[in-house]
Design a protein around this motif. Structure first.
Motif, PDB file in Angstrom:
ATOM      1  N   HIS A  44      47.681  50.837  44.796  1.00 32.46           N
ATOM      2  CA  HIS A  44      49.089  50.871  44.402  1.00 32.46           C
ATOM      3  C   HIS A  44      49.738  49.517  44.680  1.00 32.46           C
ATOM      4  O   HIS A  44      49.406  48.848  45.657  1.00 32.46           O
ATOM      5  N   LYS A  45      50.674  49.150  43.834  1.00 31.12           N
ATOM      6  CA  LYS A  45      51.331  47.848  43.918  1.00 31.12           C
ATOM      7  C   LYS A  45      52.763  48.003  44.434  1.00 31.12           C
ATOM      8  O   LYS A  45      53.532  48.805  43.906  1.00 31.12           O
ATOM      9  N   VAL A  46      53.106  47.211  45.443  1.00 29.92           N
ATOM     10  CA  VAL A  46      54.464  47.149  45.979  1.00 29.92           C
ATOM     11  C   VAL A  46      55.049  45.816  45.539  1.00 29.92           C
ATOM     12  O   VAL A  46      54.419  44.770  45.698  1.00 29.92           O
ATOM     13  N   GLU A  47      56.241  45.870  44.957  1.00 29.40           N
ATOM     14  CA  GLU A  47      56.909  44.658  44.474  1.00 29.40           C
ATOM     15  C   GLU A  47      58.316  44.600  45.059  1.00 29.40           C
ATOM     16  O   GLU A  47      59.023  45.599  45.083  1.00 29.40           O
ATOM     17  N   VAL A  48      58.699  43.423  45.538  1.00 26.21           N
ATOM     18  CA  VAL A  48      60.040  43.211  46.068  1.00 26.21           C
ATOM     19  C   VAL A  48      60.729  42.195  45.166  1.00 26.21           C
ATOM     20  O   VAL A  48      60.187  41.114  44.905  1.00 26.21           O
ATOM     21  N   VAL A  49      61.928  42.564  44.684  1.00 22.84           N
ATOM     22  CA  VAL A  49      62.668  41.698  43.769  1.00 22.84           C
ATOM     23  C   VAL A  49      64.095  41.524  44.281  1.00 22.84           C
ATOM     24  O   VAL A  49      64.740  42.490  44.694  1.00 22.84           O
ATOM     25  N   GLN A  50      64.566  40.279  44.252  1.00 26.00           N
ATOM     26  CA  GLN A  50      65.976  39.982  44.482  1.00 26.00           C
ATOM     27  C   GLN A  50      66.521  39.414  43.176  1.00 26.00           C
ATOM     28  O   GLN A  50      65.860  38.592  42.531  1.00 26.00           O
TER      29      GLN A  50
ATOM     30  N   THR B 185      61.500  35.276  55.793  1.00 20.90           N
ATOM     31  CA  THR B 185      62.187  34.193  55.077  1.00 20.90           C
ATOM     32  C   THR B 185      62.777  34.602  53.724  1.00 20.90           C
ATOM     33  O   THR B 185      62.744  33.830  52.766  1.00 20.90           O
ATOM     34  N   PHE B 186      63.321  35.830  53.649  1.00 21.23           N
ATOM     35  CA  PHE B 186      64.057  36.263  52.464  1.00 21.23           C
ATOM     36  C   PHE B 186      65.518  35.838  52.629  1.00 21.23           C
ATOM     37  O   PHE B 186      66.001  35.666  53.750  1.00 21.23           O
ATOM     38  N   ASP B 187      66.216  35.706  51.535  1.00 24.97           N
ATOM     39  CA  ASP B 187      67.647  35.414  51.548  1.00 24.97           C
ATOM     40  C   ASP B 187      68.372  36.700  51.921  1.00 24.97           C
ATOM     41  O   ASP B 187      68.500  37.609  51.104  1.00 24.97           O
ATOM     42  N   GLY B 188      68.863  36.781  53.146  1.00 23.52           N
ATOM     43  CA  GLY B 188      69.511  37.978  53.642  1.00 23.52           C
ATOM     44  C   GLY B 188      70.845  38.291  52.984  1.00 23.52           C
ATOM     45  O   GLY B 188      71.371  39.389  53.133  1.00 23.52           O
ATOM     46  N   SER B 189      71.373  37.343  52.208  1.00 28.77           N
ATOM     47  CA  SER B 189      72.640  37.606  51.515  1.00 28.77           C
ATOM     48  C   SER B 189      72.415  38.352  50.197  1.00 28.77           C
ATOM     49  O   SER B 189      73.371  38.743  49.538  1.00 28.77           O
ATOM     50  N   LYS B 190      71.172  38.546  49.835  1.00 29.17           N
ATOM     51  CA  LYS B 190      70.819  39.260  48.598  1.00 29.17           C
ATOM     52  C   LYS B 190      70.207  40.614  48.937  1.00 29.17           C
ATOM     53  O   LYS B 190      69.499  40.763  49.923  1.00 29.17           O
ATOM     54  N   LEU B 191      70.482  41.590  48.095  1.00 27.71           N
ATOM     55  CA  LEU B 191      69.876  42.908  48.233  1.00 27.71           C
ATOM     56  C   LEU B 191      68.458  42.846  47.664  1.00 27.71           C
ATOM     57  O   LEU B 191      68.233  42.260  46.607  1.00 27.71           O
ATOM     58  N   SER B 192      67.508  43.428  48.370  1.00 34.31           N
ATOM     59  CA  SER B 192      66.113  43.446  47.910  1.00 34.31           C
ATOM     60  C   SER B 192      65.778  44.827  47.362  1.00 34.31           C
ATOM     61  O   SER B 192      66.012  45.836  48.022  1.00 34.31           O
ATOM     62  N   TYR B 193      65.239  44.859  46.168  1.00 31.10           N
ATOM     63  CA  TYR B 193      64.825  46.095  45.511  1.00 31.10           C
ATOM     64  C   TYR B 193      63.316  46.212  45.682  1.00 31.10           C
ATOM     65  O   TYR B 193      62.576  45.310  45.294  1.00 31.10           O
ATOM     66  N   ILE B 194      62.869  47.324  46.242  1.00 32.33           N
ATOM     67  CA  ILE B 194      61.447  47.520  46.526  1.00 32.33           C
ATOM     68  C   ILE B 194      60.901  48.593  45.583  1.00 32.33           C
ATOM     69  O   ILE B 194      61.412  49.713  45.542  1.00 32.33           O
ATOM     70  N   TYR B 195      59.890  48.207  44.834  1.00 32.08           N
ATOM     71  CA  TYR B 195      59.274  49.093  43.845  1.00 32.08           C
ATOM     72  C   TYR B 195      57.850  49.428  44.271  1.00 32.08           C
ATOM     73  O   TYR B 195      57.134  48.575  44.800  1.00 32.08           O
ATOM     74  N   VAL B 196      57.436  50.665  44.026  1.00 34.80           N
ATOM     75  CA  VAL B 196      56.044  51.074  44.215  1.00 34.80           C
ATOM     76  C   VAL B 196      55.541  51.539  42.857  1.00 34.80           C
ATOM     77  O   VAL B 196      56.113  52.457  42.259  1.00 34.80           O
ATOM     78  N   ASP B 197      54.528  50.874  42.359  1.00 36.77           N
ATOM     79  CA  ASP B 197      53.972  51.157  41.034  1.00 36.77           C
ATOM     80  C   ASP B 197      55.054  51.117  39.954  1.00 36.77           C
ATOM     81  O   ASP B 197      55.076  51.938  39.036  1.00 36.77           O
ATOM     82  N   GLY B 198      55.979  50.198  40.096  1.00 35.53           N
ATOM     83  CA  GLY B 198      57.017  49.999  39.089  1.00 35.53           C
ATOM     84  C   GLY B 198      58.229  50.902  39.224  1.00 35.53           C
ATOM     85  O   GLY B 198      59.192  50.758  38.488  1.00 35.53           O
ATOM     86  N   MET B 199      58.193  51.843  40.171  1.00 34.53           N
ATOM     87  CA  MET B 199      59.306  52.766  40.365  1.00 34.53           C
ATOM     88  C   MET B 199      60.100  52.363  41.611  1.00 34.53           C
ATOM     89  O   MET B 199      59.510  52.079  42.656  1.00 34.53           O
ATOM     90  N   LEU B 200      61.429  52.353  41.487  1.00 31.87           N
ATOM     91  CA  LEU B 200      62.276  51.967  42.613  1.00 31.87           C
ATOM     92  C   LEU B 200      62.048  52.916  43.781  1.00 31.87           C
ATOM     93  O   LEU B 200      62.156  54.131  43.644  1.00 31.87           O
ATOM     94  N   ASN B 201      61.709  52.346  44.936  1.00 33.37           N
ATOM     95  CA  ASN B 201      61.440  53.132  46.135  1.00 33.37           C
ATOM     96  C   ASN B 201      62.572  52.993  47.149  1.00 33.37           C
ATOM     97  O   ASN B 201      62.940  53.954  47.796  1.00 33.37           O
ATOM     98  N   ALA B 202      63.117  51.772  47.288  1.00 33.59           N
ATOM     99  CA  ALA B 202      64.157  51.540  48.290  1.00 33.59           C
ATOM    100  C   ALA B 202      64.934  50.271  47.963  1.00 33.59           C
ATOM    101  O   ALA B 202      64.466  49.415  47.219  1.00 33.59           O
ATOM    102  N   LYS B 203      66.122  50.194  48.547  1.00 32.35           N
ATOM    103  CA  LYS B 203      66.932  48.974  48.511  1.00 32.35           C
ATOM    104  C   LYS B 203      67.169  48.596  49.971  1.00 32.35           C
ATOM    105  O   LYS B 203      67.636  49.412  50.751  1.00 32.35           O
ATOM    106  N   GLU B 204      66.817  47.380  50.318  1.00 36.54           N
ATOM    107  CA  GLU B 204      66.924  46.928  51.707  1.00 36.54           C
ATOM    108  C   GLU B 204      67.531  45.538  51.757  1.00 36.54           C
ATOM    109  O   GLU B 204      67.425  44.761  50.809  1.00 36.54           O
TER     110      GLU B 204
END
Length: 169
Positions: A140-146, A99-118
Motif C-alpha cells: 500500500h502507498k502512503v502519500e503526503v501532499v501540501q 522538515t515539513f512547512d508547519g504553516s501548511k496543512l498536510s493531506y495524508i492519502y493511503v492508496d489514493g484515498m484521503l486518510n487524515a489531515k495533519e
C-alpha cells in the motif's frame, strides 16, 4: 386395487414434481451478463474514484516521511510489513515527518484515498488508522501532499511517498 392405484398416483406425482423442479433451476444467461457488467462498472468506479489529484509522480518540496510498523520502517525506501488477520477491522501504523512547512496543512492519502489531515512540522510523530482496503493483503502507498494556500484545487507544493505491506498471519 385401491392400494395399487394410490401407489401409482403417488409415483406419478413424484415424477411430475421432480421434472418441474429440474425446469425451475434454469438460469437466465442475460442476467449473468448483466451482473458481470455491473461488477466491472463498480470496479472501474472504485479505481477511478481516488481523492488524490492526478499527475503527482515525483516527490517535490521539503520534508521526509518514514512509516513504522512492528516489522520495521520505510527508511531508505524499505517497505515495512504488518501482519494482520483476515478479520482485522482496524490497525495503526506510525508516521514520522521531518522538515515539513508547519504553516501548511498536510493531506495524508493511503492508496489514493484521503486518510487524515495533519499539521506536520520540523519533527512530528503521528499514527495513521488503517481500515477496510488499507488492510488488504499487499503493498500500500502512503502519500503526503501540501497544497498552495491549503486549497485542494491548488498546486501541490510538497509531495512525499512511502509504502507498507500487509501480510496474512
Amino acid at each position: 386395487m385401491k392400494i395399487n392405484s394410490k401407489i401409482t398416483g403417488l409415483a406419478l406425482c413424484a415424477i411430475l414434481s421432480m421434472s418441474l423442479m429440474g425446469c425451475s433451476n434454469k438460469t437466465n444467461p442475460t442476467s449473468k451478463e448483466d451482473s458481470s457488467k455491473k461488477e466491472t462498472t463498480k470496479k472501474q468506479e472504485t479505481v477511478a474514484k481516488k481523492d488524490i489529484p492526478q499527475g503527482l509522480s515525483e516527490e517535490l518540496g521539503n520534508g521526509t516521511i518514514v512509516l513504522s510498523t512492528e516489522g520495521g520502517t520505510s527508511k531508505d525506501r524499505n517497505v515495512p510489513v504488518l501482519f494482520a488477520d483476515k478479520d482485522l477491522m482496524m490497525s495503526q501504523i506510525g508516521l514520522d515527518a521531518e522538515t515539513f512547512d508547519g504553516s501548511k496543512l498536510s493531506y495524508i492519502y493511503v492508496d489514493g484515498m484521503l486518510n487524515a489531515k495533519e499539521q506536520l512540522g520540523e519533527m512530528t510523530q503521528t499514527t495513521l488508522t488503517l481500515e477496510k482496503d488499507a488492510l488488504k493483503e499487499g503493498t500500500h502507498k502512503v502519500e503526503v501532499v501540501q497544497y498552495e494556500n491549503d486549497d485542494l484545487k491548488g498546486k501541490a507544493i510538497t509531495y512525499k511517498t512511502a509504502s507498507y505491506e500487509i501480510k496474512s498471519k
